[in-house]
Design a protein around this motif. Sequence first.
Motif, short mmCIF file in Angstrom:
data_model
loop_
_atom_site.label_atom_id
_atom_site.label_comp_id
_atom_site.label_asym_id
_atom_site.label_seq_id
_atom_site.Cartn_x
_atom_site.Cartn_y
_atom_site.Cartn_z
N GLU A 1 -25.83 -49.57 38.09
CA GLU A 1 -26.82 -50.32 38.43
C GLU A 1 -28.06 -49.79 38.41
O GLU A 1 -29.18 -50.13 38.26
N ASP B 1 -29.25 -50.28 35.00
CA ASP B 1 -29.78 -51.83 35.03
C ASP B 1 -31.06 -51.63 35.44
O ASP B 1 -32.06 -52.38 35.05
N ARG C 1 -24.86 -58.79 42.29
CA ARG C 1 -24.20 -59.37 41.28
C ARG C 1 -23.79 -60.62 41.88
O ARG C 1 -22.37 -60.81 42.16
N GLY D 1 -19.01 -63.33 40.44
CA GLY D 1 -19.59 -62.25 40.64
C GLY D 1 -18.84 -61.57 42.25
O GLY D 1 -18.46 -62.29 42.88
#
Length: 490
Positions: A366, A369, A440, A445
């Motif tokens: 993350e 990301d 997510r 997810g």
Amino acid sequence: MPGSFPHSVYSRHVLQPAYADAQAHLFAPMLDAHDAHAVMLAECGIITAENAAAIVHAVAAIRAAGVEQYAYQPGIEDLFFRIEGEIIALVGPDYGGNLQLARSRNDLGHALARMALRTRVLAVSDCVLTLRTVIMAQARRHLDTLMPGYTHTQPAQPVTFAHYLAGVLTFLAHDQAKFADAYAAANASPLGAAALTGTGFPIDRQRVADLLGFDGIVLSTQHAIGGGEYLTDTAFAVQALAVDLSRMTHDLLVRATQEANALQIDNSFIQISSIMPQKRNPVVLEHLRARLSRALGYAQTVVTQCHNIPYGDTQDIEDEILPPLFHALATIEECLELYTAFFETLLLNEEHLRARAGEGFTTATELADTLVRETRLPFRLAHKTVAGMVQSAVKAGVPSSRLTLAMLQTSAHEVLGHALDLSAAQFQQALDPEHFVQVRSGPGGVAPAATAVVLDDLQQALDTGAAWLAAAQTRLATAAARRAGAIEQQ
């Protein structure tokens, strides 16, 4: 001089065990098949109504006496001849001798195996449904329970227990579908195929199938006698379920270790040590692992036994194959009941799992990301920058909970040659395991809302499976009632 049948060794090792298996599994199906066949013969005008009535009354007397009254007798080959002989003794050869008109032990044997097998397949299906229901309740309970997710047995990313269980429920749904397919393969009537080629009598194969609760007939009389897919399909279903459950069992055993400290297995499943006072051994999972291996072995015996035999009448797929197949089904049924009780009583160490969810740099994905989203960095460079930070932290002995933006900027200078436009708040949010889970939120997810949608879908599949089981059970009950009504007409 040749000896008389049977040789004592043949009797001890072949006939007597097969007879005992037939008593255990085939007695009730055999009597039902006798009733249906006699009714059909009379309806088709092949025997008189009086003849059929005599047969079904004799069958009723045998059923009332019970299987224990028909012990193995030397010189009588199998349970079929033992019961046929009793019917003839009760009603005389003129009537009793007509029971086997337009029928052989070949088609009858496969019919009885299919009837016994379908009952066990439904029982296993019922157990799978019960386990799915219990696991579904656990999943609903733990939509927000954070824990580490693993790949290659190492901490990978934060997940929830519900997300993991959604995967378990998915494979259980697939496995249950395999048992439904196996049931469909088994629940087709071979009766009317006789020895191999059918019969010259004008019988009604579909009528017998209806009276016995079959969904239809095996149209090819060759395949009715030679086919074994209903055996191997069931074995394959057992194998698929056992393999999937064994992988879950591995996970549960790892989570149950003192080091992982993830699970609170109920004391009713814990055994102690005879010497070490501190031990709490999760032996139920070890027993399950062993029994799953046993189920796999029994099922593989069925498959192996079928793989190189003639496509026709042979003992390999008759008396010899039923014991391992029924053992496989009985063992997997035991496992399912144990798993159900295990999950009904299972508790999690939720706070410990929540703390562990972000350890081991599990939120690094993350952070990478976030660099892509907030700084427009290409992902591969973002990945390299975060990896550099993690490697430096590991070398310095810095845990994931003590990572700083400064450490990330140091890595950015080494990889990119410049600092990143990222705030401390953005950095800390990216490392938060709860944030990791929440963002997510796409289909399937790990976000609680996304997982809840998966569970809703799985609940529909569970409801569909329950409806299928109820319909199959109703069909068999309806056939029994139809058969009883037909018997009363004789």
